[in-house]
Scaffold this active site. Structure first.
Site, PDB file in Angstrom:
ATOM      1  N   GLU A 255       1.132  -0.625   0.066  1.00  0.00           N
ATOM      2  CA  GLU A 255      -0.279   0.136  -0.466  1.00  0.00           C
ATOM      3  C   GLU A 255       0.349   1.148   0.331  1.00  0.00           C
ATOM      4  OE1 GLU A 255      -2.815  -0.111   3.005  1.00  0.00           O
ATOM      5  OE2 GLU A 255      -4.019  -1.938   1.440  1.00  0.00           O
ATOM      6  N   GLU A 359      -4.785  -9.002  -0.866  1.00  0.00           N
ATOM      7  CA  GLU A 359      -5.006  -8.633   0.162  1.00  0.00           C
ATOM      8  C   GLU A 359      -6.774  -8.117   0.317  1.00  0.00           C
ATOM      9  OE1 GLU A 359      -2.801  -6.338   3.154  1.00  0.00           O
ATOM     10  OE2 GLU A 359      -4.013  -5.696   4.274  1.00  0.00           O
TER      11      GLU A 359
END
Ligand SMILES: *[C@@H]1O[C@H](CO)[C@@H](O)[C@H](O)[C@H]1NC(C)=O
Ligand SMILES: *[C@@H]1O[C@H](CO)[C@@H](O)[C@H](O)[C@H]1NC(C)=O
Ligand SMILES: *[C@@H]1O[C@H](CO)[C@@H](O)[C@H](O)[C@H]1NC(C)=O
Ligand SMILES: *[C@@H]1O[C@H](CO)[C@@H](O)[C@H](O)[C@H]1NC(C)=O
Length: 514
Positions: A255, A359
């Site tokens: 991220e 994820e």
């Protein structure tokens, strides 16, 4: 390390002796409130996931899980030639239309997962890992491994928290690797009939390499440390190789957008796409190649799909980065606000770069309970998202923590969430949530290298499906009915005939046929 390896060997040998005779075992349900139920496993009992054996031509197996009462319930079916029942909902399968090849399904070996697994007795640990990776389980083929700590650790750390250690002289794996990650990855591998494909992701570089001197909050890798950071990542692969663990892919950053957010609460590091392109093209790519890890695929982004297409496009259009990038990792947390069409658009522009969902977890929103035992709604949101992703060129889907405790932790930053397996240390039990079965309906029956084929659903209100041709020639169709009535289905495969069966209300169904 010798004594540790010795310990592991003894540990594995003693486990093999206890391996029980394999017989089909049903779910032991435990109900919580009015939603649905979990399946309870302990040291001596755990339900297994049905294998589909050889199917003669015209034979089919239907595997159903329902909100009301079933987990992986088996029904044998037979094709009936072509019939045209007006009562049934028709589903057309077209094997002549082919799409992407599947890499697989899996979850993450976080510190938190290992810490929870370690709380169980050895035999319960064995049942847990077999549930995910064994042939009696859902046969995960992928595992994600954080490089160092993440928020799902009990403290914030990296492998070299010694300011100014530019030569990485003090780089070392931690207790977490030796007790909570490496042994469980190796043990899972020993139960798996195929090599588990491992994906590595870092959350943050050491604080001394960053603009803000912290592992969290808004901060970037300082330019003078780009090469040191690439070498640090290579050191991780070297250390894991010593334990015979080899990686198939790496994302340069979990991220990367998080580190652009002021006061971001847990381990993160910010990158613009231009910075990630420079790092991949000039540092990470060449350094992996030079150290014999050139076969490890680099997946950029590893972040929300809402960053598509711009973020990935700007990395891929960068002349130095392009040749090192194999694909794009996407997370699911913003999917409510971003249509899946962005995935197909990306595929159309970059057909040689694959998309992997890296994820997802439930219970992450502030208004949601972290853990919701027995939640059928969470099975539905998983299954719906997996079907949607697969139908938009995604090649596989990875869950987040393999196991958490009843509070959804541990997590040093208090970011508690749900997991398909919840561990209850006090009772030496673990609970397979409906989400576990959501993943299993895909993971076990859509093996690696299956190819997605055409499917056409006539009734598509609250009804979703996806279809595959497997390497063994069988076909797998997964169907989700989110509404409240049973419905008769007529599945029509132009090469096989038609198959009639009932999709129960609030159910997830996998049909495998020869
Ligand atoms: C483990 O689960 C089985 C099946 O539910 C049960 O019969 C057994 O008593 C349990 N063992 C313990 C120690 O609770
Ligand atoms: C389905 O068929 C297999 C053999 O093809 C058989 O072993 C199994 O018992 C059958 N299952 C049910 C539920 O009828
Ligand atoms: C490595 O760690 C030791 C303490 O364990 C410390 O004394 C030494 O200064 C460190 N070296 C570097 C280069 O940071
Ligand atoms: C799912 O159930 C609903 C009833 O609520 C029904 O209208 C719909 O046709 C069903 N879909 C399938 C294909 O089973």
């Amino acid at each position: 390390m010798a004594s540790f390896n010795f310990f592991c060997t003894i540990f594995l040998v003693s486990i093999l002796v206890y391996r029980a005779v394999v017989v089909a075992k049903d779910c032991i349900p435990r109900h919580y409130g009015k939603s649905s139920f979990v399946c309870v496993c302990n040291a001596t009992y755990c339900d297994d996931s049905p294998m589909v054996g050889d199917l003669a031509a015209g034979q089919a197996t239907l595997i159903s899980s329902t909100k009301a009462d079933a987990r992986f319930r088996i029904t044998n079916l037979t094709f009936v030639g072509f019939s045209n029942s007006l009562l049934a909902n028709q589903i057309f399968i077209d094997p002549s239309v082919v799409y992407q090849k599947i890499i697989g399904f899996g979850g993450a070996f976080t510190d938190a997962a290992g810490i929870n697994i370690a709380k169980l007795s050895i035999l319960a640990q064995q049942n847990l890992l077999k549930s995910y990776f064994g042939s009696e389980g859902i046969e995960y083929g992928l595992g994600r491994v954080p490089i160092g700590g993440s928020d799902f650790s009990t403290w914030a750390y990296t492998y070299d928290d010694f300011p100014g250690d530019n030569n990485l002289a003090n780089f070392s794996l931690t207790r977490e690797d030796f007790f909570f990650k490496i042994p469980y990855i190796s043990w899972a591998q020993s139960f798996s009939v195929k090599p588990i494909k491992l994906l590595a992701s870092p959350w943050s570089a050491p604080a001394w390499m960053k603009s803000n001197g912290k592992l969290n909050g808004k901060g970037y890798l300082l330019q003078e440390y780009y090469q040191v950071w690439a070498e640090y990542i290579v050191r991780f692969f070297e250390e894991y190789k010593k334990h015979d663990l080899h990686f198939f892919a790496v994302t340069p950053q979990n991220e990367p957008a998080d580190g652009n957010i002021p006061d971001f609460p847990f381990n993160c590091m910010g990158w613009t796409p231009e910075q990630q392109a420079m790092f991949v093209g000039l540092n990470l790519g060449p350094t992996l190649e030079a150290s014999g890890f050139g076969s490890i695929k680099i997946l950029i982004m590893d972040d929300q799909r809402l960053l598509l297409p711009k973020w990935a496009e700007s990395v891929l259009s960068h002349p130095v980065a392009k040749k090192y990038v194999a694909g794009v990792g996407v997370h699911w947390y913003s999917d409510l606000f971003t249509p899946a069409a962005v995935l197909s658009n990306f595929h159309e522009k970059f057909p040689d770069h694959f998309i992997l969902a890296t994820e997802a977890c439930e219970g992450d929103k502030p208004w949601q309970p972290a853990v919701s035992l027995g939640s059928w709604e969470r099975l539905e949101s998983y299954a719906h998202n997996i079907i949607e992703d697969l139908n938009h060129w995604v090649t596989g889907w990875m869950d987040w923590n393999l196991a958490l405790d009843e509070g959804g932790g541990p997590n040093w930053a208090g970011n508690f969430v749900d997991s398909p397996i919840i561990v209850n240390k006090a009772r030496d039990e673990f609970y397979k949530q409906p989400m576990f079965y959501a993943l299993g309906h895909f993971s076990k029956y859509i093996p690696e290298d299956s190819v997605r084929i055409g499917i056409d659903l006539i009734d598509n209100s609250n009804f979703f499906g996806t279809a595959f041709k497997r390497p063994d020639g069988k076909r797998t169709v997964v169907l989700l009915n989110r509404s409240n009535e049973d419905k008769l289905i007529m599945l029509i495969d132009r090469e096989r005939g038609s198959l009639e069966f009932t999709c129960p209300a609030r159910s997830l169904n996998t049909v495998v046929y020869g």
